[in-house]
Design a protein around this motif. Structure first.
Motif, PDB file in Angstrom:
ATOM      1  N   LYS A  23       0.828  -1.204   0.000  1.00  0.00           N
ATOM      2  CA  LYS A  23       0.000   0.000   0.000  1.00  0.00           C
ATOM      3  C   LYS A  23       0.866   1.259   0.000  1.00  0.00           C
ATOM      4  N   ALA A  26       2.370   1.728  -3.426  1.00  0.00           N
ATOM      5  CA  ALA A  26       1.363   2.249  -4.358  1.00  0.00           C
ATOM      6  C   ALA A  26       1.122   3.737  -4.121  1.00  0.00           C
ATOM      7  N   GLU A  27       1.078   4.138  -2.842  1.00  0.00           N
ATOM      8  CA  GLU A  27       0.856   5.559  -2.519  1.00  0.00           C
ATOM      9  C   GLU A  27       2.018   6.418  -2.999  1.00  0.00           C
ATOM     10  N   GLU A  30       1.770   6.717  -6.777  1.00  0.00           N
ATOM     11  CA  GLU A  30       0.700   7.639  -7.167  1.00  0.00           C
ATOM     12  C   GLU A  30       1.104   9.081  -6.894  1.00  0.00           C
ATOM     13  N   GLN A 133     -18.797   2.257 -12.295  1.00  0.00           N
ATOM     14  CA  GLN A 133     -18.657   2.006 -10.863  1.00  0.00           C
ATOM     15  C   GLN A 133     -20.001   1.628 -10.254  1.00  0.00           C
ATOM     16  N   HIS A 140      -9.616   2.359 -13.502  1.00  0.00           N
ATOM     17  CA  HIS A 140      -8.212   1.984 -13.312  1.00  0.00           C
ATOM     18  C   HIS A 140      -7.602   2.769 -12.158  1.00  0.00           C
ATOM     19  N   ARG A 141      -6.688   2.137 -11.431  1.00  0.00           N
ATOM     20  CA  ARG A 141      -6.140   2.733 -10.206  1.00  0.00           C
ATOM     21  C   ARG A 141      -5.448   4.076 -10.438  1.00  0.00           C
ATOM     22  N   ASP A 142      -4.945   4.335 -11.644  1.00  0.00           N
ATOM     23  CA  ASP A 142      -4.256   5.598 -11.911  1.00  0.00           C
ATOM     24  C   ASP A 142      -5.190   6.673 -12.467  1.00  0.00           C
TER      25      ASP A 142
END
Length: 205
Positions: A23, A26-27, A30, A133, A140-142
């Motif tokens: 996590k 990923a943070e 981002e 959603q 997508h996460r980005d």
């Protein structure tokens, strides 16, 4: 018994550490991506392009590129499924104008891309992301980080209206890279939100 319990606790603790580490990674990624995108916003928009037959074929690409000139660009690309899955993929990169032209030549080989107003493009992204959603498919996460490349472009400036799915129903068309377990998972997601008759499942042409 005590030894087994200790081993189980140790394994759980290790898994928690791995989840936390992933996590944080990923943070960090981002945060780095967001910073790059925000720097790109300082330059004017040079291109805003969309697959022309998007709503006929169901899937296509939206490209927005900024740069002081067309020779050095920061490009964002969004792979959009307006039939079911919403924002499937997102990309952001800096490239030279010649490389961008090569990318566009490859993209146009599948289906032509045409210029669209940035406000129309942003409204499309917002609405398809919200719609997909609502039936269980997050963008997508980005997406959140890269979508900021639109800067102060207002989606509300566009009067366009969009209809997703086909004839009022989501249509899931598995892609060539979709595995059997992934297809089953997505079908179950649709059943959960819409019931058996609330969506269509089709084979790719």
């Amino acid at each position: 018994m005590a030894t087994n319990m200790a081993q189980k606790r140790a394994k759980k603790a290790q898994r928690r550490k791995e989840v936390v580490a992933q996590k944080r990674k990923a943070e960090m990624l981002e945060a780095g991506l967001s910073a790059q995108v925000l720097r790109a916003v300082e330059a004017p928009i040079q291109y805003c392009l969309l697959t022309e037959p998007l709503f006929e074929i169901g899937i296509g690409t939206l490209v927005l590129a900024r740069g002081a000139t067309r020779h050095h660009l920061a490009m964002s690309s969004f792979l959009i499924d307006v039939f079911c899955l919403g924002i499937k993929d997102v990309m952001f990169k800096r490239l030279e104008g010649e490389v961008f032209e090569e990318y566009m030549d490859r993209a146009n080989a599948g289906a032509p891309l045409v210029s669209v107003d940035p406000s129309y493009a942003r409204k499309l992204l917002h609405e398809v992301a919200a719609w997909s959603q609502s039936i269980g498919f997050a963008p997508h996460r980005d997406f959140t980080a890269v979508e900021r490349i639109f800067g102060d472009v207002s989606a509300d400036a566009s009067e366009a209206s969009f209809r997703f799915g086909r004839d009022g129903k989501p249509v899931y068309i598995p892609g060539p890279m979709d595995t059997a377990p992934l297809v089953r998972q997505r079908v179950e997601q649709l059943r959960k939100h819409l019931g058996d008759g609330g969506f269509l499942l089709e084979s790719a042409a």
